[in-house]
Write a protein that holds these residues in place. Structure first.
Motif, PDB file in Angstrom:
ATOM      1  N   GLY A   1       9.006 -10.678  -2.283  1.00 32.97           N
ATOM      2  CA  GLY A   1       8.300  -9.417  -2.087  1.00 32.97           C
ATOM      3  C   GLY A   1       6.994  -9.291  -2.857  1.00 32.97           C
TER       4      GLY A   1
ATOM      5  N   LYS B   1       4.309  -4.522   2.517  1.00 31.29           N
ATOM      6  CA  LYS B   1       5.445  -3.658   2.194  1.00 31.29           C
ATOM      7  C   LYS B   1       6.581  -4.583   1.792  1.00 31.29           C
ATOM      8  N   GLY B   2       6.405  -5.211   0.662  1.00 32.20           N
ATOM      9  CA  GLY B   2       7.362  -6.218   0.247  1.00 32.20           C
ATOM     10  C   GLY B   2       8.679  -5.596  -0.165  1.00 32.20           C
ATOM     11  N   SER B   3       9.712  -6.374   0.021  1.00 34.26           N
ATOM     12  CA  SER B   3      10.978  -5.976  -0.561  1.00 34.26           C
ATOM     13  C   SER B   3      11.565  -7.215  -1.214  1.00 34.26           C
ATOM     14  N   GLY B   4      12.441  -6.990  -2.163  1.00 29.10           N
ATOM     15  CA  GLY B   4      12.977  -8.124  -2.902  1.00 29.10           C
ATOM     16  C   GLY B   4      12.813  -7.883  -4.378  1.00 29.10           C
TER      17      GLY B   4
ATOM     18  N   LYS C   1       6.392 -14.690  -1.986  1.00 26.11           N
ATOM     19  CA  LYS C   1       6.279 -13.767  -0.850  1.00 26.11           C
ATOM     20  C   LYS C   1       7.663 -13.300  -0.413  1.00 26.11           C
ATOM     21  N   ARG C   2       8.585 -14.230  -0.361  1.00 29.01           N
ATOM     22  CA  ARG C   2       9.953 -13.852   0.016  1.00 29.01           C
ATOM     23  C   ARG C   2      10.580 -12.889  -0.986  1.00 29.01           C
TER      24      ARG C   2
ATOM     25  N   HIS D   1       3.236  -9.457  -4.442  1.00 29.01           N
ATOM     26  CA  HIS D   1       1.880  -9.307  -3.904  1.00 29.01           C
ATOM     27  C   HIS D   1       1.045 -10.499  -4.395  1.00 29.01           C
TER      28      HIS D   1
ATOM     29  N   LYS E   1       8.997   0.161  -8.222  1.00 28.53           N
ATOM     30  CA  LYS E   1      10.242   0.559  -7.539  1.00 28.53           C
ATOM     31  C   LYS E   1      10.307   2.078  -7.388  1.00 28.53           C
TER      32      LYS E   1
ATOM     33  N   ALA F   1       9.266  -6.897  -5.513  1.00 24.94           N
ATOM     34  CA  ALA F   1       8.568  -6.161  -4.456  1.00 24.94           C
ATOM     35  C   ALA F   1       7.235  -5.594  -4.925  1.00 24.94           C
ATOM     36  N   ASN F   2       6.160  -6.051  -4.260  1.00 20.39           N
ATOM     37  CA  ASN F   2       4.793  -5.559  -4.461  1.00 20.39           C
ATOM     38  C   ASN F   2       4.228  -5.770  -5.865  1.00 20.39           C
TER      39      ASN F   2
ATOM     40  N   ARG G   1       7.408  -4.028 -12.288  1.00 23.29           N
ATOM     41  CA  ARG G   1       8.432  -4.049 -11.238  1.00 23.29           C
ATOM     42  C   ARG G   1       9.178  -2.714 -11.189  1.00 23.29           C
TER      43      ARG G   1
END
Lengths: 480, 479
Positions: free
Chosen positions: A109, A60-63, A106-107, A111, A23, A66-67, A19
């Protein structure tokens, strides 16, 4: 924890490390490393059953995640991706919706990465009953990885997954976590939504994380936990930040050692010794150890193989060739049903469907199912009494380390008994974790189990994290 | 024949009129394209889970309270397991040992006779409907429409308390009225929102043991229920008289042939392997919630019959006919509120209005004549503005044009002639034109008077006040 990521292969990263790296630098390098790792290692282990880096690129996840690539047991529905429970009968089945846990990730972010092998319909403790062939234990490929979430556990243990989800009906997260030397958490029943988990035993099933570290487990539970209005059995309990319980002092914690978990027949002395050593580490850090009794433990397996298979026999009725999955064409309806189910289900699935159908049948219901439910209540009461005295219960996860592939395949009863120490938590719905606490003389991992009262996951994390830091097993990796 | 007594119990499945299905948010609307109203939950797709529709529970409790049932304080569902292509999960979520409503009764009154019989209700439980198989026009297989799958049903089971096909009919009519009053079901048999299976056996009168029963299915109207039961009673009695035994079986009613036939025998007796539905945790229904629902219960048909007889002086029979259909009862009350004479309104609605609706195949809900307009027509009769005969001619026109009676009367000049002078003139002409009738009357043939009155009506295009015409004629004929 490996602090210097520059000097290690990226696939070895923990969830937290991944993570943080993503980032800063994005996920490309990590994914390349992870993809290559699967290409090279999976042929030996067979933990990943579906994985298509070309098709499923990270968004392009965010949270908070993310990814970060997360892998899934093949019984968790992913919208648009084949999900089969490792069964022939669901070949080609593509769910039209996401399981709530997938949706939540998914929410956050994440993958949605690879799908992992399992015992067919989660029926098994060795990952040998999959239609995709057995998964092998990364520590020794002659050995089973445990089951039924054996693919998820082996993928994490062999660094083919940063973290994975599994499901635990009678130990299916914890036992393979123990046998593969990773961290496996079964949350409280109702803590994580079951919506989109293809059901085995509906009143037992619970989704949980399989991770490299306790911290990763807490990070994932932060995302997974919470009430879901689509699952009536999920409960409206506040979700704390579980990472806050890491690093808390264990001083003054009362840890119960259930004597039945150490005295039980078939407990490997090496396992017992290693787990007791783990308990002593907690004592050294100021926890108080007390011996407790869970007198109905000996009935747990019997009860489980009545109630869970009863539910399973009903849950699996829908695999009848009418709407989805495989159908064997036939002249009439009844023959179609019989031939579809005969061709589609493996041996163990058939055994459990028959058993479940039998115990629910008129004339047998009272003697088996109803009696089973009564004993289930007694097992739950054992725990309720124990948790009045102690904060946590500690014991082995599995009576033995991994066994050889094929060793118990022909002896269902011996296989069932390997879950004797994990089933009670499912019968009573309490949370439990397995963390690695050592290796046997043959170099196979040993799992230590911590159990808590319902919704006391935070206490589990505190003790598990303290132990993990003392033991340092997370630094060890199987040689592949 | 009279040595035997039929013993009948009915199982009624009523579709609860919720917007969405019992365990998902799919629409319950009838007539959508096949499989349009479906989702992973009602299709039973792997991993999907049910969530209870609280409206369906509320409706069930309404029915329970109206039938005097004991409403459970713990709601629990069970799975009923069997394989059939219209059942997507291979189990139906139903209620086995803890139905939402237990006990209760319906009072059945035969044709408004005032003689009430109490039919006990065993239980009323909540369950989901299955889909529908389509065979017609399908080559090499069948198709399934799951629009109906998951629609909430309340299964209302009676005790074997019913003693005749007529009573079965009355029971159904009464139950339907109650459900409509409660606004919990459309009770539309064509759309399947009300379905009935009948259990029937016969026994010698005086016998207390039950005979072997048959279950009759495929009963698509209340009349069919009555006819099928009549047929089945005779068939079973014949069997017994011929020393054959009645077989316990399911039979299908064939309406064209007017007979029941054994259903294709199932391979073996079903074992549904009921067990508690683990996906729906049992929960407590608080007494305060039940009491809240009780407060919202409307006046029920039985209560309304009493009120109509007391307040409006109607006969029980008339009150029954009006009350059976909630909309009709409401229509009637609106008429009376609009100052129509209560008895006249009852007569006009039951004879003229319903007949017109029938010939035009309309439901009272779609009646083009508003209640206040029918009241207007009735007031015109009462006031003597028009005769009943004219009124019967006006009503169809009101139907077609939607105009009020006053408007039509005025436009067409249909106002009743009550001017004695005018009638006397016409009477004079009629007497002169019909000397033979006058002779006959004087010779004692009283019916000749009727003929002469008729002639006056004819001359005035029905506008003469018949009472007045009668009086004037009698006077002129020296009576």
């Amino acid at each position: 924890m490996a602090e210097n990521t520059a000097n290690q292969n990226l696939f070895q990263l923990t969830l937290r490390e991944a993570r943080d790296l993503i980032k800063k630098e994005g996920s490309e390098a990590l994914l390349k490393s992870l993809n290559a790792r699967i290409e090279s290692v999976n042929p030996k282990i067979n933990a990943v059953v579906r994985f298509d880096p070309a098709k499923y690129n990270p968004g392009k996840g965010s949270g908070p995640l993310a990814n970060v690539p997360i892998s899934f047991k093949d019984n968790i529905c992913i919208h648009g991706r084949e999900t089969t429970c490792a069964s022939k009968i669901l070949a080609g089945h593509v769910p039209p919706y996401d399981a709530t846990v997938v949706d939540k990730l998914k929410r956050a972010g994440a993958h949605i990465y690879a799908q992992c092998n399992m015992d067919e319909f989660a029926f098994g403790s060795s990952c040998e009953t999959s239609t995709y062939g057995p998964t092998r234990n990364p520590w020794n490929t002659e050995y089973v990885p445990g089951g039924s979430s054996g693919g998820s556990a082996a993928a994490v243990a062999s660094d083919m997954a940063i973290a994975a989800l599994g499901s635990d009906t009678g130990g299916s997260i914890r036992q393979p976590a123990a046998l593969c030397g990773v961290v496996g958490l079964k949350p409280t029943y109702g803590r994580v939504s079951r919506y989109g988990l293809i059901a085995f035993g509906s009143s037992f099933d619970q989704i949980g994380p399989l991770t490299k570290t306790v911290e990763d487990s807490a990070l994932l539970l932060n995302v997974l936990a919470g009430h879901d209005e689509r699952d009536s059995t999920s409960l409206e309990q506040p979700v704390p930040d579980y990472t806050e319980s890491l690093g808390r002092d264990v001083k003054g914690m009362r840890i119960g050692l259930p004597k039945e978990y150490f005295d039980a027949e078939g407990i490997d002395p090496e396992v017992e010794k290693s787990v007791r050593a783990g308990a002593d580490l907690l004592k050294k850090k100021g926890a108080e150890l007390v011996t407790v009794s869970l007198p109905h433990t000996e009935y747990a397996v019997a009860v489980y193989y009545i109630v869970a298979v009863a539910e399973a026999s009903s849950n699996l009725g829908r695999f009848d060739g009418v709407q989805y999955g495989a159908r064997t064409k036939a002249q009439d309806l009844k023959t179609m049903y019989l031939e579809t189910r005969d061709a589609g289900f493996g041996e163990e699935a058939k055994r459990r469907i028959l058993l479940g159908t039998f115990v629910l049948s008129a004339g047998y219901y009272d003697a088996y199912y109803l009696q089973g439910q009564k004993v289930r209540t007694l097992v739950r009461e054992d725990f309720e009494a124990a948790f009045k005295e102690v904060d946590l219960l500690l014991g082995p996860t599995s009576p033995t380390a991994a066994f050889k592939i094929g060793e118990k395949a022909q002896d269902p009863l011996a296989m069932y008994l390997s879950d004797i120490l994990t089933i009670p938590a499912n019968l009573s719905g309490i949370p439990a974790i397995s963390i690695p606490c050592g290796l046997t003389s043959r170099g196979l991992p040993i799992g230590l189990q911590l159990m808590a009262a319902p919704f006391d996951e935070a206490k589990i994390f505190t003790a598990a994290y303290a132990l993990e830091q003392e033991i340092g097993m997370y630094k060890q990796r199987p040689k592949l | 024949m009279n040595d035997y007594e039929p013993v009948i119990g009915l199982e009624v499945h009523t579709q609860l009129a919720t917007e969405s299905k019992l365990f998902c948010s799919c629409s319950t609307k009838f007539g959508a394209d096949a499989n349009r109203n479906t989702c992973p939950v009602c299709l039973g797709w792997p991993g999907a889970l049910p969530v209870l529709n609280s409206k369906a529970l509320e409706y069930s409790i309404r029915v329970g309270l109206a039938l005097g049932c004991e409403v459970t304080d713990r709601l629990k569902f069970d799975r009923k397991n069997y394989f059939y292509p219209d059942l997507p999960k291979a189990y139906q979520i139903s209620q086995y040992d803890m139905p939402v409503n237990k006990g209760g009764y319906i009072e059945v009154e035969s044709k408004g006779s005032g003689e009430k019989r109490r039919i006990e209700i065993t239980r009323a439980h909540l369950e989901e409907d299955a889909g529908k198989l389509l065979h017609e026009g399908v080559v090499g297989g069948s198709l399934v429409d799951y629009n109906r799958a998951g629609i909430p049903l309340l299964e209302i089971v009676s005790e074997p308390d019913i003693r005749s096909p007529e009573e079965a009919y009355e029971y159904l009519v009464t139950l339907k009225a109650i459900l409509q009053y409660l606004e919990v079901s459309d009770c539309n048999m064509e759309e399947g929102s009300l379905r009935c299976d009948a259990n029937i056996s016969v026994r010698k009168r005086g016998e207390t043991k039950l005979g072997t029963k048959a279950e009759i299915k495929n009963l698509n109207s209340f009349k069919m229920v009555q006819k099928a039961l009549q047929y089945e009673i005779e068939r079973q009695i014949n069997s017994l008289e011929n020393h054959e035994s009645v077989v316990q079986e399911t039979r299908l009613w064939n309406d064209e042939k007017g007979q029941t036939f054994p259903m294709r025998s199932k391979e073996d007796a079903h074992d549904y392997r009921y067990f508690p539905e683990p996906d729906l945790v049992p929960f407590t229904i608080s007494r305060s919630r039940v009491e809240e629902i009780r407060k919202t219960l409307p006046e029920l048909p039985g209560q309304r019959v009493e009120r109509f007889t007391q307040d409006f002086g109607l006969s029980r029979y008339d009150a029954h006919v009006l009350v059976q259909d909630k909309t009709l009862a409401h229509y009637y009350e609106s008429c009376v509120q609009a100052k129509a004479n209560a008895k006249l309104a009852s007569n006009w609605i039951q004879s003229e209005l319903l007949a017109l609706l029938r010939t035009r195949k309309l439901d009272i809900r779609d009646c083009p004549v508003k209640a206040k307009d029918l009241a207007g027509l009735i007031r015109l009769i009462e006031e003597g503005t028009i005769s009943g005969k004219i009124a019967k001619e006006i009503l169809p026109e009101m139907f077609e044009s939607g105009k009020s009676a006053e408007e039509i009367v005025e436009k067409k000049g249909l106002v009743q002639v009550s001017d004695p002078k005018l009638i006397e003139e016409v009477a004079e002409r009629v007497l002169q034109a019909n000397p033979k009738s006058v002779e006959n009357f004087k010779a004692g043939k009283k019916q000749a008077l009727g003929f002469l009155v008729g002639q006056i009506m004819k001359e005035t295009q029905g506008k003469a006040n018949p009472k007045l015409a009668n009086e004037i004629l009698e006077k002129k004929l020296g009576h």
